[in-house]
Design an enzyme around this catalytic site. Structure first.
Site, short mmCIF file in Angstrom:
data_model
loop_
_atom_site.label_atom_id
_atom_site.label_comp_id
_atom_site.label_asym_id
_atom_site.label_seq_id
_atom_site.Cartn_x
_atom_site.Cartn_y
_atom_site.Cartn_z
N GLU A 27 -11.07 30.50 19.63
CA GLU A 27 -10.36 31.45 18.77
C GLU A 27 -11.12 31.65 17.47
O GLU A 27 -11.24 32.77 16.96
CB GLU A 27 -8.95 30.95 18.46
CG GLU A 27 -8.03 30.90 19.65
CD GLU A 27 -6.67 30.38 19.29
OE1 GLU A 27 -5.72 31.20 19.29
OE2 GLU A 27 -6.54 29.17 18.99
N TYR A 59 1.74 50.99 -1.63
CA TYR A 59 1.59 50.38 -0.31
C TYR A 59 0.15 50.44 0.20
O TYR A 59 -0.23 49.65 1.06
CB TYR A 59 2.57 50.95 0.71
CG TYR A 59 2.69 52.45 0.76
CD1 TYR A 59 1.73 53.23 1.38
CD2 TYR A 59 3.78 53.09 0.20
CE1 TYR A 59 1.84 54.60 1.44
CE2 TYR A 59 3.92 54.46 0.26
CZ TYR A 59 2.94 55.21 0.87
OH TYR A 59 3.05 56.57 0.92
N GLU A 79 1.65 30.83 10.89
CA GLU A 79 2.61 30.51 9.83
C GLU A 79 1.93 30.50 8.47
O GLU A 79 2.50 30.97 7.47
CB GLU A 79 3.27 29.14 10.09
CG GLU A 79 4.20 29.12 11.28
CD GLU A 79 3.53 28.84 12.63
OE1 GLU A 79 4.25 28.50 13.58
OE2 GLU A 79 2.29 28.99 12.75
N LYS A 104 0.51 37.78 17.13
CA LYS A 104 -0.70 37.26 17.78
C LYS A 104 -0.59 37.57 19.28
O LYS A 104 -0.29 36.69 20.09
CB LYS A 104 -0.83 35.75 17.52
CG LYS A 104 -2.13 35.15 18.01
CD LYS A 104 -2.23 33.69 17.58
CE LYS A 104 -3.54 33.09 18.06
NZ LYS A 104 -3.68 31.68 17.65
#
Length: 125
Positions: A27, A59, A79, A104
């Site tokens: 990863e 934004y 997280e 994910k």
């Protein structure tokens, strides 16, 4: 937790980027696409009445900051990304509440699935 009553919302959904996050070596090495959805709770009365960008959260600038975190320094956990992103959202004192969902969809799971997501919500209210 939902956006507290009496607050207006700004939503940014579907922000995407390639990051090198995860606990596995492949990863970190290969990277994968992540997604982010953000909801901000704040009072938009002044911006709505004045039509002045400086009276609200830009934004576009927020998206740049979130994307920088998303594609930036690798972390093990989504997280961690969520907490960093919600901290960025709350760094603007006008934002009273923020919800950040990190997706994910290419997580290393053997079973068939559509998405893995973590939602972090924080409030000043």
């Amino acid at each position: 937790m939902a956006c507290p009553e009496g607050l207006d919302r700004i939503e940014l959904t579907g922000l995407r980027g390639t990051g090198h996050h995860g606990v596995f070596e492949h990863e970190r090495r290969d990277g994968q696409e992540f997604g982010v959805d953000v909801v901000l709770g704040l009072d938009l009365e002044a911006a709505g009445r004045s039509d002045d960008l400086s009276a609200t959260v830009d934004y576009g600038t927020l998206a740049e900051g979130l994307h920088a975190i998303l594609v930036g320094e690798p972390v093990d956990l989504i997280e961690t990304l969520g907490v960093r992103m919600v901290d960025l959202c709350l760094s603007d004192p006008r934002v009273r509440w923020a919800s950040v969902t990190v997706h994910k969809p290419e997580a290393p799971i053997a079973q068939t699935f559509t998405d893995v997501a973590v939602t972090i919500e924080r409030s000043r209210v």
